[in-house]
Design an enzyme around this catalytic site. Structure first.
Site, PDB file in Angstrom:
ATOM      1  N   TYR A  63      60.030  15.770  15.225  1.00 31.36           N
ATOM      2  CA  TYR A  63      59.988  14.369  14.808  1.00 31.36           C
ATOM      3  C   TYR A  63      61.293  13.643  15.134  1.00 31.36           C
ATOM      4  O   TYR A  63      61.301  12.573  15.752  1.00 31.36           O
ATOM      5  CB  TYR A  63      59.690  14.235  13.314  1.00 31.36           C
ATOM      6  CG  TYR A  63      60.090  12.871  12.817  1.00 31.36           C
ATOM      7  CD1 TYR A  63      59.316  11.755  13.129  1.00 31.36           C
ATOM      8  CD2 TYR A  63      61.290  12.673  12.128  1.00 31.36           C
ATOM      9  CE1 TYR A  63      59.717  10.481  12.762  1.00 31.36           C
ATOM     10  CE2 TYR A  63      61.691  11.409  11.752  1.00 31.36           C
ATOM     11  CZ  TYR A  63      60.902  10.317  12.074  1.00 31.36           C
ATOM     12  OH  TYR A  63      61.308   9.054  11.722  1.00 31.36           O
TER      13      TYR A  63
ATOM     14  N   ASP B 182      55.984  11.681  11.506  1.00 25.36           N
ATOM     15  CA  ASP B 182      56.489  12.041  10.184  1.00 25.36           C
ATOM     16  C   ASP B 182      55.388  11.845   9.155  1.00 25.36           C
ATOM     17  O   ASP B 182      54.223  11.590   9.493  1.00 25.36           O
ATOM     18  CB  ASP B 182      57.745  11.232   9.837  1.00 25.36           C
ATOM     19  CG  ASP B 182      57.445   9.750   9.596  1.00 25.36           C
ATOM     20  OD1 ASP B 182      56.302   9.299   9.888  1.00 25.36           O
ATOM     21  OD2 ASP B 182      58.335   9.047   9.102  1.00 25.36           O
TER      22      ASP B 182
ATOM     23  N   CYS C 238      46.931  -5.023   5.999  1.00 28.81           N
ATOM     24  CA  CYS C 238      47.150  -4.082   7.098  1.00 28.81           C
ATOM     25  C   CYS C 238      46.587  -4.631   8.406  1.00 28.81           C
ATOM     26  O   CYS C 238      45.411  -5.024   8.463  1.00 28.81           O
ATOM     27  CB  CYS C 238      46.499  -2.741   6.771  1.00 28.81           C
ATOM     28  SG  CYS C 238      46.717  -1.507   8.080  1.00 28.81           S
TER      29      CYS C 238
ATOM     30  N   GLU D 269      68.391   8.654  11.315  1.00 28.17           N
ATOM     31  CA  GLU D 269      67.243   9.559  11.243  1.00 28.17           C
ATOM     32  C   GLU D 269      67.576  10.811  10.434  1.00 28.17           C
ATOM     33  O   GLU D 269      66.740  11.322   9.688  1.00 28.17           O
ATOM     34  CB  GLU D 269      66.778   9.938  12.650  1.00 28.17           C
ATOM     35  CG  GLU D 269      66.093   8.810  13.398  1.00 28.17           C
ATOM     36  CD  GLU D 269      64.821   8.341  12.720  1.00 28.17           C
ATOM     37  OE1 GLU D 269      64.194   9.122  11.982  1.00 28.17           O
ATOM     38  OE2 GLU D 269      64.446   7.171  12.924  1.00 28.17           O
TER      39      GLU D 269
ATOM     40  N   CYS E 228      50.699   1.006   4.075  1.00 24.60           N
ATOM     41  CA  CYS E 228      49.806   2.167   3.903  1.00 24.60           C
ATOM     42  C   CYS E 228      50.529   3.224   3.077  1.00 24.60           C
ATOM     43  O   CYS E 228      50.768   4.341   3.520  1.00 24.60           O
ATOM     44  CB  CYS E 228      49.396   2.708   5.271  1.00 24.60           C
ATOM     45  SG  CYS E 228      48.001   3.845   5.224  1.00 24.60           S
TER      46      CYS E 228
END
Length: 353
Positions: free
Chosen positions: A112, A130, A192, A32, A182
């Site tokens: 986040y 995010d 999607c 991360e 997306c």
């Protein structure tokens, strides 16, 4: 509704990424931090090497900073690595936090990142919002408010919607959808899983934010070479503070100006190599740089003066073997492009006056 649609899609379509091999908190945490402002493909190779060299939080906490920065080389934003190590010292002593609130107390970890680690590694129902998540939800709901407003709003709205089981997978499914389907431009809407629910069905949202114009500055780099060594210095302030770089003069200089600068500083015999120009772009500024190899048997640390613009203190220089610079010393990408110039600047005849 969202977990029911996204989790089966994620199980079938998720990318095979090294940080998804398990949910060990150290591995999740490192990934991360690396993925903050770094593309997945750029982070992948660095992540594998980093975990190979520093497989535990204790190894990270004990790692010498120069070695840590060399392992981080190429990822940029080196403050991330320093904060990661500061936090590792705390975690090595106190153990891993198990909640987002606990992670947020560590250096370099915001809302986040705390939510992502807590949900993926410990299954906490903690939102992780995010840029990918903002984009997906903005388009899904047809919400055209500014991204900063949406970040807080979606954080509050996601919390009660998080599933009680597989919370970490749901967090990753939202991010995966934003990264692979997306996308910012030309989203793959027919693929999607949320397409039937989407109010936008295109790339109209979120509205683009006007970015401030980057500040531009010109710089001349002098690559002092002596035998098989070259001179570096740690930057004392400003961008890349604490990182190694080359001697810098804060203005553009042609070859004649470089010769005059060096002679005024007291260098008597030297040879200039072929100059090379390069532009380096940061998020908020651009450096237009020209680098000149300067080969001389004289010690550049003894020079004084040099007029016309601010420049690196000569006394701050340190000489290292060129091979050591390439192999062991972390150079930010703003300076690493100069390495081939050093390696190609072998003596060709005597130094000139």
């Amino acid at each position: 509704m969202l977990p029911r649609l996204l989790l089966p899609w994620y199980d079938t379509n998720k990318r095979d990424l090294p940080w998804r091999e398990n949910t060990d908190p150290y591995r999740v945490w490192v990934s991360e931090i690396m993925l903050q402002q770094t593309r997945v493909e750029a982070a992948r190779e660095h992540y594998v090497r980093f975990l190979r060299e520093l497989p535990t939080v204790e190894a990270l906490a004990a790692c010498p900073e120069d070695r840590l920065l060399k392992l981080w080389e190429g990822l940029g934003y080196y403050s991330r690595a320093r904060n990661l190590q500061k936090a590792a010292g705390i975690v090595a002593a106190e153990g891993f936090p198990r909640t987002a609130a606990g992670w947020k107390k560590l250096p370099g970890i915001g809302d986040y990142t705390a939510g992502a680690i807590a949900s993926i590694a410990f299954g906490e129902r903690a939102p992780a919002v995010d840029g990918n998540v903002i984009r997906v939800l903005s388009r899904l709901l047809g919400d055209g408010r500014p991204a900063e407003t949406l970040k807080g709003a979606f954080f509050r709205e996601l919390e009660p919607a998080l599933p009680r089981a597989r919370c970490g997978d749901f967090t990753q499914s939202l991010m995966e959808l934003g990264a692979t389907v997306c996308t910012p431009a030309a989203p793959l809407c027919p693929r999607c899983p949320l397409f039937p629910l989407c109010r936008t069905r295109g790339d109209a949202l979120p509205l683009p934010r006007k970015k401030p114009e980057r500040r531009r500055s010109e710089m001349t780099l002098l690559l002092f070479c002596r035998g098989d060594e070259a001179a570096l210095c740690r930057r004392g302030d400003g961008v890349l503070r604490g990182m190694y770089g080359f001697f810098a003069v804060e203005r553009a200089m042609n070859e004649a100006a470089v010769r005059a600068f060096l002679q005024e500083a007291g260098m008597r015999a030297f040879a200039l190599g072929r100059a090379k120009a390069h532009k380096h772009v940061f998020s908020h500024l651009e450096w237009e740089m020209t680098a000149y190899p300067v080969r001389s048997d004289e010690d550049a640390r003894t020079l004084r003066g040099g007029a016309g613009a601010a420049h690196t203190p000569f006394g701050a220089l340190e000489y290292f073997p060129v091979e050591k610079i390439a192999r062991e010393i972390s150079l930010p990408s703003a300076f690493r492009w100069c390495l081939p110039l050093l390696q190609a600047s072998a003596p060709q005849g005597g130094a000139e006056k």
